[in-house]
Design a protein around this motif. Structure first.
Motif, short mmCIF file in Angstrom:
data_model
loop_
_atom_site.label_atom_id
_atom_site.label_comp_id
_atom_site.label_asym_id
_atom_site.label_seq_id
_atom_site.Cartn_x
_atom_site.Cartn_y
_atom_site.Cartn_z
N VAL A 81 0.86 -1.18 0.00
CA VAL A 81 0.00 0.00 0.00
C VAL A 81 0.90 1.23 0.00
O VAL A 81 1.81 1.33 0.81
N GLU A 82 0.63 2.15 -0.91
CA GLU A 82 1.36 3.42 -0.92
C GLU A 82 0.52 4.46 -0.20
O GLU A 82 -0.71 4.46 -0.31
N LYS A 83 1.20 5.35 0.52
CA LYS A 83 0.48 6.39 1.25
C LYS A 83 1.19 7.73 1.09
O LYS A 83 2.38 7.79 0.81
N GLU A 84 0.43 8.79 1.30
CA GLU A 84 0.97 10.14 1.25
C GLU A 84 0.86 10.84 2.60
O GLU A 84 1.40 11.93 2.78
N HIS A 85 0.14 10.23 3.55
CA HIS A 85 -0.11 10.83 4.86
C HIS A 85 0.46 9.95 5.95
O HIS A 85 0.81 8.79 5.71
N GLY A 86 0.52 10.47 7.16
CA GLY A 86 1.06 9.69 8.28
C GLY A 86 0.26 8.45 8.59
O GLY A 86 0.82 7.36 8.78
N ASP A 87 -1.05 8.58 8.65
CA ASP A 87 -1.93 7.46 8.93
C ASP A 87 -2.02 6.58 7.69
O ASP A 87 -2.47 7.02 6.63
N SER A 88 -1.59 5.34 7.81
CA SER A 88 -1.56 4.42 6.66
C SER A 88 -2.94 4.13 6.09
O SER A 88 -3.04 3.59 4.97
N PHE A 89 -4.00 4.48 6.81
CA PHE A 89 -5.36 4.27 6.32
C PHE A 89 -5.87 5.47 5.51
O PHE A 89 -6.79 5.32 4.73
N GLU A 90 -5.28 6.63 5.74
CA GLU A 90 -5.81 7.86 5.18
C GLU A 90 -5.59 7.92 3.67
O GLU A 90 -4.45 7.96 3.20
N ALA A 91 -6.69 7.93 2.91
CA ALA A 91 -6.66 8.04 1.44
C ALA A 91 -5.81 6.95 0.78
O ALA A 91 -5.07 7.20 -0.17
N THR A 92 -5.91 5.72 1.33
CA THR A 92 -5.21 4.57 0.75
C THR A 92 -6.17 3.41 0.59
O THR A 92 -7.33 3.47 1.01
#
Length: 188
Positions: A81-92
Motif C-alpha cells: 500500500v502506498e500512502k501520502e499521509h502519516g496514517d496508513s489508512f488515510e486516502a489509501t
C-alpha cells in the motif's frame, strides 16, 4: 475483540521501512532485524504481511529512498500500500486490503515512531481494529534539534502509552518481537 464484523484474522503491518526513512534511524539495524524476525514469524504462521510505503516528493515511487530496505524482501503475494499521509489508512487502499483478508487484529512495526507509527496505530484503533505495537520493532530519527526528546525516549513513551490505550470493543497492546505468538489472541 475487534469491533469489525466477520474479521477474525490477524495481519502484520510494516510501515515505511524504506531506505530514505530509516537511513538515520535510532538503532536501525537492530530494529530492522526484529522486523525481519516478526515477518518470518508471520509467514510461518500463515499470517498476512502488509507493506506500507510513503510516496511523496521526498520519496518518489521507484527512487532509492522509496525502496524497502534490502534486509526485508516483501513476498510476491504480500499486499503493498502506498500512502501520502502519516496514517496508513488515510486516502489509501489499506482498509480494503485488510477487509478482503478478513483482518480485525493488527501487529504494527516500522518507522517513524513519532509520526507514521503513532498515526497508523490511532488510525487503526479508531476504525475498530485490535492494535498491537511491537515495542522493539519501530524506530525514529533524532529530531532533538527541533525540540523533540531523544529517539530512545520517543520510542519508550510510545510503548508506554500504547500499552494503556483503551476503547470500547477493541484492544490495544504492546509486545516484544520475542513475545509475539500468533496463536494467542488478545480477545477478552
Amino acid at each position: 475483540m475487534t469491533t469489525l464484523d466477520n474479521r477474525p484474522n490477524t495481519a502484520v503491518l510494516v510501515v515505511d521501512v524504506q531506505n530514505g526513512v530509516v537511513s538515520g534511524a535510532h538503532e536501525r539495524d537492530g530494529v530492522v532485524a526484529n522486523i525481519a524476525r516478526l515477518v518470518e514469524k508471520a509467514r510461518g504462521s500463515d499470517v498476512p504481511v502488509v507493506w506500507v510505503q510513503q510516496t511523496n516528493e521526498e520519496f518518489p515511487r521507484g527512487s532509492d529512498g522509496w525502496r524497502i530496505v534490502p534486509e526485508l524482501v516483501p513476498g510476491e503475494s504480500e499486499p503493498a500500500v502506498e500512502k501520502e499521509h502519516g496514517d496508513s489508512f488515510e486516502a489509501t487502499s489499506l482498509e480494503q486490503v485488510l477487509s478482503a483478508l478478513g483482518v480485525g487484529r493488527l501487529y504494527v512495526a516500522g518507522a517513524q515512531t513519532d509520526a507514521c507509527i503513532r498515526a497508523t496505530l490511532h488510525g487503526a484503533f479508531v476504525r475498530g481494529y485490535d492494535t498491537t505495537l511491537v515495542t522493539d520493532a519501530h524506530t525514529t530519527e533524532d529530531l532533538t534539534q527541533w525540540g523533540a526528546p531523544p529517539p530512545a525516549q520517543v520510542i519508550a513513551h510510545t510503548n508506554l502509552y500504547w500499552g494503556f490505550q483503551t476503547g470500547p470493543g477493541r484492544t490495544a497492546a504492546t509486545v516484544t518481537t520475542e513475545e509475539v505468538d500468533f496463536r494467542v489472541t488478545t480477545d477478552a
